[in-house]
Design a protein around this motif. Sequence first.
Motif, mmCIF file in Angstrom:
data_model
loop_
_atom_site.group_PDB
_atom_site.id
_atom_site.type_symbol
_atom_site.label_atom_id
_atom_site.label_comp_id
_atom_site.label_asym_id
_atom_site.label_seq_id
_atom_site.Cartn_x
_atom_site.Cartn_y
_atom_site.Cartn_z
ATOM 1 N N LEU A 260 0.729 -1.069 0.137
ATOM 2 C CA LEU A 260 0.030 -0.008 -0.154
ATOM 3 C C LEU A 260 0.897 1.248 0.111
ATOM 4 O O LEU A 260 0.520 2.209 -0.757
ATOM 5 C CB LEU A 260 -0.827 -0.067 1.343
ATOM 6 N N ARG A 261 1.857 1.317 0.541
ATOM 7 C CA ARG A 261 2.985 2.406 0.759
ATOM 8 C C ARG A 261 3.352 2.610 -0.796
ATOM 9 O O ARG A 261 3.597 3.980 -1.048
ATOM 10 C CB ARG A 261 4.124 2.112 1.590
ATOM 11 N N SER A 262 3.723 1.527 -1.462
ATOM 12 C CA SER A 262 4.211 1.810 -2.654
ATOM 13 C C SER A 262 3.375 2.308 -3.665
ATOM 14 O O SER A 262 3.429 3.166 -4.543
ATOM 15 C CB SER A 262 5.216 0.745 -3.144
ATOM 16 N N LEU A 263 2.134 1.532 -3.828
ATOM 17 C CA LEU A 263 1.136 1.970 -4.532
ATOM 18 C C LEU A 263 0.561 3.398 -4.250
ATOM 19 O O LEU A 263 0.489 4.153 -5.031
ATOM 20 C CB LEU A 263 -0.312 1.188 -4.408
ATOM 21 N N SER A 264 0.498 3.757 -2.900
ATOM 22 C CA SER A 264 0.258 5.198 -2.732
ATOM 23 C C SER A 264 1.370 6.137 -3.187
ATOM 24 O O SER A 264 0.754 7.316 -3.566
ATOM 25 C CB SER A 264 -0.137 5.335 -1.032
ATOM 26 N N ALA A 265 2.374 5.984 -2.706
ATOM 27 C CA ALA A 265 3.505 6.759 -2.963
ATOM 28 C C ALA A 265 3.577 7.018 -4.635
ATOM 29 O O ALA A 265 3.901 8.121 -5.185
ATOM 30 C CB ALA A 265 4.906 6.367 -2.623
ATOM 31 N N VAL A 266 3.663 5.903 -5.357
ATOM 32 C CA VAL A 266 3.632 6.046 -7.013
ATOM 33 C C VAL A 266 2.492 6.718 -7.428
ATOM 34 O O VAL A 266 2.621 7.748 -8.420
ATOM 35 C CB VAL A 266 3.678 4.526 -7.566
ATOM 36 N N ALA A 267 1.062 6.665 -6.944
ATOM 37 C CA ALA A 267 -0.016 7.071 -7.388
ATOM 38 C C ALA A 267 0.255 8.791 -7.072
ATOM 39 O O ALA A 267 -0.197 9.550 -7.955
ATOM 40 C CB ALA A 267 -1.245 6.509 -6.612
ATOM 41 N N GLY A 268 0.623 9.012 -5.900
ATOM 42 C CA GLY A 268 0.988 10.191 -5.323
ATOM 43 C C GLY A 268 1.804 11.280 -6.273
ATOM 44 O O GLY A 268 1.788 12.354 -6.839
ATOM 45 N N ILE A 269 2.995 10.432 -6.611
ATOM 46 C CA ILE A 269 3.912 11.027 -7.353
ATOM 47 C C ILE A 269 3.390 11.343 -8.736
ATOM 48 O O ILE A 269 3.588 12.471 -9.393
ATOM 49 C CB ILE A 269 5.126 10.167 -7.351
ATOM 50 N N ILE A 270 2.765 10.351 -9.296
ATOM 51 C CA ILE A 270 2.343 10.778 -10.747
ATOM 52 C C ILE A 270 1.286 11.674 -10.979
ATOM 53 O O ILE A 270 1.393 12.778 -11.467
ATOM 54 C CB ILE A 270 1.603 9.372 -11.340
#
Lengths: 34, 507
Positions: B122-132
């Motif tokens: 969830l951390r990586s999905l959330s961070a990647v979505a947030g960055i995009i």
Amino acid sequence: MFGLPDITIAAVGGVVVIVIIALLYWGLTFQGHD
Amino acid sequence: MADMITIVIIGIYFIAMLAIGAWASKKIKNTEDYLVAGRSLDFWVFVLLMIGTVASGMSLLGVSGLGFKLGWPTIWEQIFVPLSIGFCIIFFGVKLHNVAKTAGYMTVQDYLAHRYESPTALRSLSAVAGIIVSLIYLVGQYTAIAIVLIAIFEIPLWLALVIATLVVTAYTTIGGLYAVAWAGVVQSIILIGGVCLMAPLIIWKAGGFTHVNEVMASVNPSLVMPWNPAGAFALPYVVSFAVLLMVGLACAPHVINNILSIRDVKYFKWAPLIAFAAYGIVMFLLKFTGFAGQVLVKEGTIVLPKVANAGDYVILKGIESAIPIEAIWAVFAVIVLAAVMSTTDRLMLTIGAMFSWDIYKKILKPDAPDDRVLLISKIVVVLSALVTMILAINPPEMLAILIWMGIGVMLATFAVPLLAGLYWRGATREGALASMALGLVSALLFGFLNYFKVAVLGVDFAKIPLHFSAYAFIISIVAMVVVSLLTKKTAEKVLDETQTGWYISKQ
């Protein structure tokens, strides 16, 4: 009033008043502290 | 080229921003200082930072432009954009602050990883979505900065972007959130003061508030109604638009991360009302300026350029007409720059935080020393500026659509995992992953279908009654509820640690 239909005054004014009352209530009742 | 007075006024503004960056850099001792300003922001710095973060380039040019084009049915953004700050503080901020001060969160992803017991997925999905999403939003901000500099200085697009990028990147990179916050103080004061001084003059020039409304009603009675009878800005659309603005902006990564930087939770007592009042006045004045533009154009006082977004020029032309002093136009340029840069710097820092902390430190290199994480943060801030600058110089056609979708994608991606995580003890890791992934994908899908007016399976997406993001938001809610009910519950100990439950704060 102000060249606007009553419904516009009522709808916009009503929502603004409700929001201000809600935020005032929050400010008066919130007791948070660190 | 612009005259010397204009160059001096904008030059002073740029130098002031760089001076704040240089001052702030001396306060940076570690990653916590850089990303959350050492959790030391005082009341007014926090309130003005929140206003500056929410106030984007759209706040000045786009808001008055939309008011000029569609009239009173668009007035709701004047209420629900300022209210997004209060929503963020009340429904996310109180709990996040209370948990963050003991758990040491640096980003909202820290909370999601803790609450949902998902340190990687969830951390990586959330961070990647947030960055995009933040990168997309950032390109729009750089484009707005460039438009102002080109109009004032009459310089090429690439040069305008290089100047803007250098200034924002310099103070953000060296000063972190300290610089962003104090620059936000100056920028918000410029924005609030400037609009409160200039907008009334434009409305007065158009004959006053009542006259403006009477002329609009004579042009088209629907321009003075609170919503349209059908189509865009009909009542159902207005309701979904209000939810989009209030909740979508509140959970946007660059807005919600400000919550982690305050010194004391008691600031949350009056911050929602003060932020709503201060920014609300600015937003209403900007909208009324757009309305005044209807009169000024009708009576031939101003002439708009013959371009697709002519309405966006209303406030600029209105100021030129109401205050025919060139130095004032330069001050207006500073106001627009302040509004845009206050969002741009926060977005860049948020991207830096999500990569350096959530991806590098927490996933790729857990044993990385603090000074290395700090260095990575700064490098990513610079890289995000360079990437978005290049995209803004020659934006692909698809990018304009993505920028248009920005807040809607944020709403559908982040709102449900955050709200369910904070308030529903039944929300599970799998539910959060499904909710975030489906919300993101469906928001992008519905956005494209709506933008290109496509009909699929008998549904004409050009005529859907709600804002496209509302459907993705509903899918995100359903995914959270259904998957959570079918999967293993989060440990009670974690739910207690993260203060999960149907309350805002335990007295």
